[in-house]
Scaffold this motif. Sequence first.
Motif, PDB file in Angstrom:
ATOM      1  N   SER A   1       2.819  21.877 -19.842  1.00 36.40           N
ATOM      2  CA  SER A   1       2.303  21.987 -18.488  1.00 36.40           C
ATOM      3  C   SER A   1       0.789  21.793 -18.514  1.00 36.40           C
ATOM      4  O   SER A   1       0.098  22.406 -19.333  1.00 36.40           O
ATOM      5  N   GLY A   2       0.283  20.903 -17.656  1.00 34.35           N
ATOM      6  CA  GLY A   2      -1.164  20.683 -17.581  1.00 34.35           C
ATOM      7  C   GLY A   2      -1.634  19.484 -18.378  1.00 34.35           C
ATOM      8  O   GLY A   2      -2.791  19.069 -18.290  1.00 34.35           O
ATOM      9  N   VAL A   3      -0.753  18.884 -19.176  1.00 36.28           N
ATOM     10  CA  VAL A   3      -1.210  17.790 -20.046  1.00 36.28           C
ATOM     11  C   VAL A   3      -1.439  16.506 -19.249  1.00 36.28           C
ATOM     12  O   VAL A   3      -2.165  15.601 -19.696  1.00 36.28           O
TER      13      VAL A   3
ATOM     14  N   LEU B   1      -6.809  21.332 -22.813  1.00 33.77           N
ATOM     15  CA  LEU B   1      -5.641  21.704 -22.004  1.00 33.77           C
ATOM     16  C   LEU B   1      -5.997  22.891 -21.103  1.00 33.77           C
ATOM     17  O   LEU B   1      -5.708  22.893 -19.907  1.00 33.77           O
ATOM     18  N   ARG B   2      -6.652  23.897 -21.696  1.00 36.48           N
ATOM     19  CA  ARG B   2      -7.065  25.058 -20.885  1.00 36.48           C
ATOM     20  C   ARG B   2      -7.981  24.626 -19.755  1.00 36.48           C
ATOM     21  O   ARG B   2      -7.826  25.061 -18.613  1.00 36.48           O
ATOM     22  N   SER B   3      -8.887  23.728 -20.080  1.00 38.49           N
ATOM     23  CA  SER B   3      -9.835  23.300 -19.054  1.00 38.49           C
ATOM     24  C   SER B   3      -9.114  22.525 -17.938  1.00 38.49           C
ATOM     25  O   SER B   3      -9.463  22.649 -16.761  1.00 38.49           O
ATOM     26  N   ARG B   4      -8.068  21.754 -18.288  1.00 43.79           N
ATOM     27  CA  ARG B   4      -7.305  21.058 -17.242  1.00 43.79           C
ATOM     28  C   ARG B   4      -6.526  22.047 -16.366  1.00 43.79           C
ATOM     29  O   ARG B   4      -6.442  21.879 -15.149  1.00 43.79           O
TER      30      ARG B   4
ATOM     31  N   ARG C   1      -7.249  22.912 -12.091  1.00 41.24           N
ATOM     32  CA  ARG C   1      -6.363  22.879 -10.926  1.00 41.24           C
ATOM     33  C   ARG C   1      -6.788  23.903  -9.879  1.00 41.24           C
ATOM     34  O   ARG C   1      -6.495  23.741  -8.697  1.00 41.24           O
ATOM     35  N   GLY C   2      -7.411  25.003 -10.360  1.00 42.99           N
ATOM     36  CA  GLY C   2      -7.913  26.032  -9.467  1.00 42.99           C
ATOM     37  C   GLY C   2      -6.841  26.799  -8.714  1.00 42.99           C
ATOM     38  O   GLY C   2      -7.125  27.511  -7.758  1.00 42.99           O
ATOM     39  N   THR C   3      -5.576  26.648  -9.156  1.00 40.34           N
ATOM     40  CA  THR C   3      -4.488  27.290  -8.420  1.00 40.34           C
ATOM     41  C   THR C   3      -3.873  28.436  -9.206  1.00 40.34           C
ATOM     42  O   THR C   3      -2.990  29.123  -8.710  1.00 40.34           O
ATOM     43  N   GLU C   4      -4.334  28.645 -10.426  1.00 40.82           N
ATOM     44  CA  GLU C   4      -3.649  29.613 -11.286  1.00 40.82           C
ATOM     45  C   GLU C   4      -4.589  30.704 -11.789  1.00 40.82           C
ATOM     46  O   GLU C   4      -5.752  30.438 -12.088  1.00 40.82           O
ATOM     47  N   THR C   5      -4.077  31.918 -11.888  1.00 39.97           N
ATOM     48  CA  THR C   5      -4.878  33.046 -12.369  1.00 39.97           C
ATOM     49  C   THR C   5      -5.100  32.926 -13.877  1.00 39.97           C
ATOM     50  O   THR C   5      -4.393  32.184 -14.556  1.00 39.97           O
ATOM     51  N   LYS C   6      -6.076  33.717 -14.384  1.00 41.47           N
ATOM     52  CA  LYS C   6      -6.342  33.674 -15.831  1.00 41.47           C
ATOM     53  C   LYS C   6      -5.095  34.100 -16.624  1.00 41.47           C
ATOM     54  O   LYS C   6      -4.754  33.491 -17.640  1.00 41.47           O
TER      55      LYS C   6
END
Lengths: 204, 204
Positions: free
Chosen positions: A15-17, A131-134, A138-143
């Motif tokens: 997810s996120g790749v 990957l973390r930075s991607r 998205r700005g839609t997910e919590t830490k």
Amino acid sequence: MKKDRGLLIVLSGPSGVGKGTVCAALRNHDTDIQYSVSATTRNPREGEVDGVNYFFKPKEEFEAMIKNNRLLEWAKYVDNYYGTPRDYVEETLAQGKDVILEIEVQGALQVRESFSEGVFIFLMPPSLKELRSRLQGRGTETKDLIDSRMTVAKEEIEMMNKYDYVVENDEVELAVERIKSIVTAEHCKKERLIEKYKELAEVE
Amino acid sequence: MKKDRGLLIVLSGPSGVGKGTVCAALRNHDTDIQYSVSATTRNPREGEVDGVNYFFKPKEEFEAMIKNNRLLEWAKYVDNYYGTPRDYVEETLAQGKDVILEIEVQGALQVRESFSEGVFIFLMPPSLKELRSRLQGRGTETKDLIDSRMTVAKEEIEMMNKYDYVVENDEVELAVERIKSIVTAEHCKKERLIEKYKELAEVE
């Protein structure tokens, strides 16, 4: 010469790749690759078209498809089913056209079970940091959610072993070119061509 | 990330199929592929440069290379030896560069014995009729010689089984694109990348 059967190409990765972005960019290239349409029991959203975005199915029909092995893979998220109908894929391959599936790692592993001759491509981030930075981008997910996705991503990378190819998604266009090359190369594999050419060697 | 080892690409196929033309066209493309230089005991012709067209060797030196296993393949035509020196190939691969060998089918099968991890590509004529017409088009060979080459070609096509890929040489530029795709795809093979990515999965 008879037309070869098409190839099933399974594009997956953490997810996120960037699976969706790469697949969308591939669509802008001039290829004959067909895109599989998923089935789901969720309601259509504004603007979504049945048979284009999804095949929208009542729950009973979806469950019958599961029971009759009419799905290459499926999963349930919250209260809705999602899956890949086998018929569309089989019919398209029989017409000699390639089909690409863009799916999550768990789904890809299910497809591997029922369709082992597929071409399995694992899309890889250039690094876990990237990957973390991607995911953050998205700005839609919590830490917490991002941390949990990162844990899953590490587990998924371990599953790379089940795939045929690994494509780094450093730049979208480079990843697309690599995928196109893999498709071309797979069509040139001796195993896929030997029967056709043995006939040729007999006719002058 | 450490640089991958290069790939040895062996391009072969029946006499007249166009190996030389395809290889020359590949050189005009922007790739990092290196071209192996053969060794021979024949005398240089006008304009031929040692280390460019061939490595010109005295007979004794060539025979010592055979004896010491310093050739990936070799053959004797009339009174002269021809072969592929192992050292150049090994050194270039170790630098992370791909090397292409363009050789006859018998030579390719010898390379397969000593270098099984190579990528073996069989260049195929669109038809036997077309192959005969290409051999005739050279205008340098008698009908008997062409018939005999055709018989050999049919036997060689049977050996396709020893190769990894079959590339049709219908049009030179299409064949070149297929070969470039095969090289790209081979670099994406999971087997070649898994160690590198397992390291990546551990570092964030």
